[in-house]
Design a protein around this motif. Structure first.
Motif, PDB file in Angstrom:
ATOM      1  N   ASP A 110      -7.358   4.023   9.992  1.00 58.80           N
ATOM      2  CA  ASP A 110      -6.898   2.900  10.180  1.00 58.80           C
ATOM      3  C   ASP A 110      -7.925   1.720   9.864  1.00 58.80           C
ATOM      4  N   PHE A 111      -9.255   2.118   9.826  1.00 53.56           N
ATOM      5  CA  PHE A 111     -10.461   1.286   9.782  1.00 53.56           C
ATOM      6  C   PHE A 111     -11.554   1.909   9.121  1.00 53.56           C
ATOM      7  N   ILE A 112     -12.124   1.456   7.844  1.00 49.22           N
ATOM      8  CA  ILE A 112     -13.136   2.036   7.175  1.00 49.22           C
ATOM      9  C   ILE A 112     -14.189   0.638   7.226  1.00 49.22           C
ATOM     10  N   ILE A 113     -15.584   1.015   7.259  1.00 46.63           N
ATOM     11  CA  ILE A 113     -16.610   0.296   7.365  1.00 46.63           C
ATOM     12  C   ILE A 113     -17.651   1.041   6.662  1.00 46.63           C
ATOM     13  N   SER A 114     -18.422   0.025   5.962  1.00 46.49           N
ATOM     14  CA  SER A 114     -19.877   0.354   5.104  1.00 46.49           C
ATOM     15  C   SER A 114     -20.789  -0.584   4.867  1.00 46.49           C
ATOM     16  N   ALA A 153      -5.401   3.629   5.434  1.00 46.44           N
ATOM     17  CA  ALA A 153      -4.005   3.704   5.697  1.00 46.44           C
ATOM     18  C   ALA A 153      -3.367   2.318   5.033  1.00 46.44           C
ATOM     19  N   LYS A 154      -2.156   2.351   4.857  1.00 48.19           N
ATOM     20  CA  LYS A 154      -1.561   1.111   4.410  1.00 48.19           C
ATOM     21  C   LYS A 154      -1.504   0.109   4.955  1.00 48.19           C
ATOM     22  N   THR A 155      -1.531   0.067   6.401  1.00 49.72           N
ATOM     23  CA  THR A 155      -1.652  -0.965   7.164  1.00 49.72           C
ATOM     24  C   THR A 155      -3.079  -1.172   7.813  1.00 49.72           C
ATOM     25  N   GLY A 156      -4.188  -0.491   7.145  1.00 51.98           N
ATOM     26  CA  GLY A 156      -5.617  -0.379   7.664  1.00 51.98           C
ATOM     27  C   GLY A 156      -6.283  -1.574   7.123  1.00 51.98           C
ATOM     28  N   SER A 157      -7.563  -1.691   7.534  1.00 49.21           N
ATOM     29  CA  SER A 157      -8.370  -2.843   7.119  1.00 49.21           C
ATOM     30  C   SER A 157      -9.834  -2.138   6.950  1.00 49.21           C
TER      31      SER A 157
END
Length: 238
Positions: A110-114, A153-157
């Motif tokens: 749902d959320f990816i951060i880097s 995910a398609k609705t993710g950020s």
């Protein structure tokens, strides 16, 4: 021998094994990123010490918070920091490159951060592990965003911190892969200093971009209210 520790309000980071220590970039990104409502799964790409994943655990109720780290000692450090935290049951680190990880994982996040490698053009007069952490040759922006698109995910950020000199190029690559810029914050050391970093958040949904500027200090070690409000849940002396 005790580890080199950085003490936050709700967790401790040991950083004796890793090339890249706790820094302002990671803390800013972890505090600034807007975690979507109903987020059940989060991925931190290039965990280093595990700092950002731990910040995600403190800030959210996500049941799954995964990290991926290619460098062996950084992976070990991340795992140790996860195990010493209050959220060890929600945190897991994979020892792999993003490319390997993306090829094997079928689930999405749902959320990816880097806080990705940077300094594309500086001379590599650094120990190998530190150079790997700071240069995009180990993970190009294109590869980073390619993996992100596959795993999101398609609705993710997704959210990143990028040197200001490379932000426009990064945004162009993201756009070419179907990601739209939703939020952008330019980070300046002082009111009169140039923009050093850009905090960027994307999704597959095209919206008007919310653009802001964050100034960290008014004088040496005199922090602005905006900066203090952003990081106060993490730094001990804020």
């Amino acid at each position: 021998m005790p580890c080199q520790q950085f003490q936050f309000k709700q967790f401790t980071i040991c950083q004796d094994k890793t090339a890249m220590k706790v820094g302002t970039d990671g803390v800013l990104l972890g505090a600034w990123a807007e975690i979507p409502k109903h987020t059940d799964s989060i991925l931190d790409i290039g965990s280093g010490t595990g700092l950002i994943a731990l910040m995600m655990a403190q800030r959210s109720n996500a049941l799954t918070i995964d990290a991926v780290e290619i460098e062996a000692l950084a992976y070990e450090q991340t795992v140790a920091n996860f195990e010493c935290s209050d959220w060890g049951d929600r945190l897991f680190c994979y020892h792999a490159s993003l490319q390997e990880f993306a090829a094997e994982i079928e689930d999405t996040y749902d959320f990816i951060i880097s806080n990705p490698p940077f300094y594309t053009s500086t001379y590599k007069a650094l120990p190998k592990n530190r150079a790997m952490a700071r240069h995009t040759e180990s993970l190009s922006y294109s590869d980073l965003l390619e993996g992100t698109v596959k795993l999101l995910a398609k609705t993710g950020s997704c959210a990143f911190v990028i040197p200001s000199s490379e932000a426009s190029h990064f945004i162009e690559i993201a756009n070419s892969k179907g990601l739209f810029l939703n939020r952008k914050t330019a980070v300046k050391g002082t009111e009169t200093s140039p923009v050093k970093r850009n905090l960027l958040q994307f999704s597959f949904q095209e919206t008007s971009t919310v653009c802001t500027t964050l100034v960290i200090e008014t004088a040496r070690h005199v922090y602005t209210s905006a900066y203090k409000n952003l990081v106060k849940d993490f730094y001990l002396k804020m």
